[in-house]
Motif scaffolding. Structure first.
Motif, PDB file in Angstrom:
ATOM      1  N   ALA A 106       0.854  -1.179   0.048  1.00 41.04           N
ATOM      2  CA  ALA A 106       0.058  -0.129   0.028  1.00 41.04           C
ATOM      3  C   ALA A 106       0.816   1.181  -0.083  1.00 41.04           C
ATOM      4  N   ALA A 107       1.870   1.238   0.897  1.00 44.24           N
ATOM      5  CA  ALA A 107       2.608   2.492   0.699  1.00 44.24           C
ATOM      6  C   ALA A 107       3.435   2.663  -0.505  1.00 44.24           C
ATOM      7  N   ARG A 108       3.701   1.333  -1.200  1.00 42.27           N
ATOM      8  CA  ARG A 108       4.634   1.776  -2.301  1.00 42.27           C
ATOM      9  C   ARG A 108       3.607   2.234  -3.453  1.00 42.27           C
ATOM     10  N   SER A 109       2.318   1.747  -3.467  1.00 38.87           N
ATOM     11  CA  SER A 109       1.274   2.208  -4.313  1.00 38.87           C
ATOM     12  C   SER A 109       0.739   3.678  -3.969  1.00 38.87           C
ATOM     13  N   ALA A 110       0.948   3.959  -2.712  1.00 39.30           N
ATOM     14  CA  ALA A 110       0.451   5.341  -2.474  1.00 39.30           C
ATOM     15  C   ALA A 110       1.352   6.561  -2.546  1.00 39.30           C
ATOM     16  N   THR A 111       2.622   6.172  -2.819  1.00 41.76           N
ATOM     17  CA  THR A 111       3.709   7.120  -2.775  1.00 41.76           C
ATOM     18  C   THR A 111       3.292   8.116  -4.248  1.00 41.76           C
ATOM     19  N   ALA A 154      -3.232   4.003   3.787  1.00 38.48           N
ATOM     20  CA  ALA A 154      -4.411   3.019   3.150  1.00 38.48           C
ATOM     21  C   ALA A 154      -5.396   3.851   2.314  1.00 38.48           C
ATOM     22  N   SER A 155      -5.498   5.020   2.678  1.00 38.77           N
ATOM     23  CA  SER A 155      -6.532   5.963   1.866  1.00 38.77           C
ATOM     24  C   SER A 155      -5.840   6.490   0.693  1.00 38.77           C
ATOM     25  N   GLY A 156      -4.457   6.518   0.614  1.00 39.71           N
ATOM     26  CA  GLY A 156      -3.734   6.910  -0.609  1.00 39.71           C
ATOM     27  C   GLY A 156      -3.415   5.932  -1.503  1.00 39.71           C
ATOM     28  N   CYS A 157      -3.705   4.644  -1.178  1.00 41.67           N
ATOM     29  CA  CYS A 157      -3.627   3.508  -1.813  1.00 41.67           C
ATOM     30  C   CYS A 157      -4.461   3.457  -2.965  1.00 41.67           C
ATOM     31  N   PRO A 158      -4.297   3.441  -4.414  1.00 46.36           N
ATOM     32  CA  PRO A 158      -5.276   3.424  -5.474  1.00 46.36           C
ATOM     33  C   PRO A 158      -6.339   2.187  -5.454  1.00 46.36           C
ATOM     34  N   ARG A 160      -8.442  -0.439  -4.021  1.00 52.78           N
ATOM     35  CA  ARG A 160      -9.474  -0.211  -2.985  1.00 52.78           C
ATOM     36  C   ARG A 160      -9.530  -1.574  -2.207  1.00 52.78           C
ATOM     37  N   ARG A 161      -9.273  -2.422  -3.146  1.00 51.24           N
ATOM     38  CA  ARG A 161      -9.420  -3.983  -2.638  1.00 51.24           C
ATOM     39  C   ARG A 161      -8.352  -3.989  -1.563  1.00 51.24           C
ATOM     40  N   LEU A 162      -7.150  -3.772  -1.830  1.00 47.12           N
ATOM     41  CA  LEU A 162      -6.079  -3.862  -1.132  1.00 47.12           C
ATOM     42  C   LEU A 162      -6.228  -2.783   0.182  1.00 47.12           C
ATOM     43  N   SER A 163      -6.852  -1.708   0.057  1.00 44.47           N
ATOM     44  CA  SER A 163      -7.082  -0.785   1.236  1.00 44.47           C
ATOM     45  C   SER A 163      -8.089  -1.649   2.071  1.00 44.47           C
ATOM     46  N   ARG A 164      -9.219  -2.136   1.514  1.00 46.14           N
ATOM     47  CA  ARG A 164     -10.330  -2.749   2.408  1.00 46.14           C
ATOM     48  C   ARG A 164      -9.745  -4.076   3.119  1.00 46.14           C
ATOM     49  N   GLU A 165      -8.470  -4.848   2.584  1.00 49.28           N
ATOM     50  CA  GLU A 165      -8.017  -5.863   3.434  1.00 49.28           C
ATOM     51  C   GLU A 165      -7.180  -5.401   4.478  1.00 49.28           C
ATOM     52  N   ILE A 166      -6.438  -4.106   4.287  1.00 46.70           N
ATOM     53  CA  ILE A 166      -5.782  -3.482   5.359  1.00 46.70           C
ATOM     54  C   ILE A 166      -6.663  -3.148   6.598  1.00 46.70           C
ATOM     55  N   HIS A 167      -8.095  -2.687   6.151  1.00 45.77           N
ATOM     56  CA  HIS A 167      -8.683  -2.122   7.296  1.00 45.77           C
ATOM     57  C   HIS A 167      -9.392  -3.541   7.969  1.00 45.77           C
ATOM     58  N   ARG A 168      -9.384  -4.767   7.304  1.00 42.18           N
ATOM     59  CA  ARG A 168      -9.766  -5.882   8.062  1.00 42.18           C
ATOM     60  C   ARG A 168      -9.031  -5.934   9.549  1.00 42.18           C
ATOM     61  N   TYR A 169      -7.767  -5.737   9.654  1.00 42.72           N
ATOM     62  CA  TYR A 169      -7.139  -5.941  10.846  1.00 42.72           C
ATOM     63  C   TYR A 169      -7.319  -4.726  11.574  1.00 42.72           C
TER      64      TYR A 169
END
Length: 234
Positions: A106-111, A154-158, A160-169
């Motif tokens: 997510a950090a890589r994608s949000a950069t 997480a919000s900067g990650c384009p 959305r599936r990845l962002s949702r998976e992060i929020h699961r935890y």
């Protein structure tokens, strides 16, 4: 014959003031009981019994069990329903490994996608915290800044599936943090890790941002395992 103790009976009702997001409150209470060992592996988690114990409807209980199943804390077994999954230092380390993989990517994608002003303001605030007094107010601010950084990523990650998976935890990680307490030494270490993450993000260095997040979560994993399972290897 002495009747067997039902671990569900040890759970406390949920008071009205805690009913904002009921499924999350149910998750927190079940996770705390699992972490404390009062709901051991194999314990049946019957929806109606839990709902009656918590003093709420069955819907948020059912939703909470589905979410706990998604992160591996509960298993749905044929003819038994939901049961507590095995949990120990290895399982906790595995959860943090999943977080590390998800949040690093997510950090890589949000950069380059996180608003620079928001990131710079948080970096300035975190830099001031690095030399703060270490009192309870400081700890609360440091924890809040920690959450904001992870949310920005997480919000900067384009994806959305990845962002949702992060929020699961989210609930699980917060429950672990609540149980082990805010530790000044650990929080100061985390602050320096956060600064490294934000410096990489501000510099537009996606690979270093991902690596810095990975190091940060690995450090958090070691602290969590040591606190919840002292003396036990992961």
């Amino acid at each position: 014959m002495v009747p067997m103790h039902d671990p569900i009976e040890g759970l406390e009702p949920i008071p009205p003031f805690a009913r904002g997001a009921l499924r999350h409150e149910v998750m927190r209470r079940l996770l705390r009981a699992i972490f404390a060992g009062s709901l051991p592996a194999g314990t049946r988690l019957m929806v109606l019994k839990l709902a009656a114990r918590f003093g709420i409807s069955s819907t948020p209980v059912r939703e909470a069990l589905v979410e706990l199943d998604a992160i591996g804390m509960v298993e749905f077994v044929h003819n038994r329903g939901a049961v507590v999954a095995p949990f120990g230092p290895k399982e906790l380390a595995d959860i943090y490994q999943i977080r590390r993989i998800l949040e690093s990517e997510a950090a890589r994608s949000a950069t380059g996608r996180i608003p620079v002003r928001s990131l710079q303001e948080l970096r300035d605030e975190t830099s001031l915290l690095a030399s703060g007094p270490g009192n309870p107010e400081w700890l609360a601010c440091a924890v809040a800044a920690d959450r904001r950084l992870h949310e920005l990523i997480a919000s900067g990650c384009p994806n959305r599936r990845l962002s949702r998976e992060i929020h699961r935890y989210d609930v699980l990680v917060q429950t672990v943090r609540d149980l082990i307490g805010a530790n000044e030494a650990a929080q100061r270490r985390a602050i320096h890790e956060h600064l490294a993450i934000m410096d990489a993000l501000l510099a537009g260095n996606a690979d270093e941002a991902a690596a810095a997040v990975g190091r940060h979560i690995e450090s958090a994993a070691q602290a969590a395992v040591s606190a919840l399972f002292p003396g036990q290897p992961a």
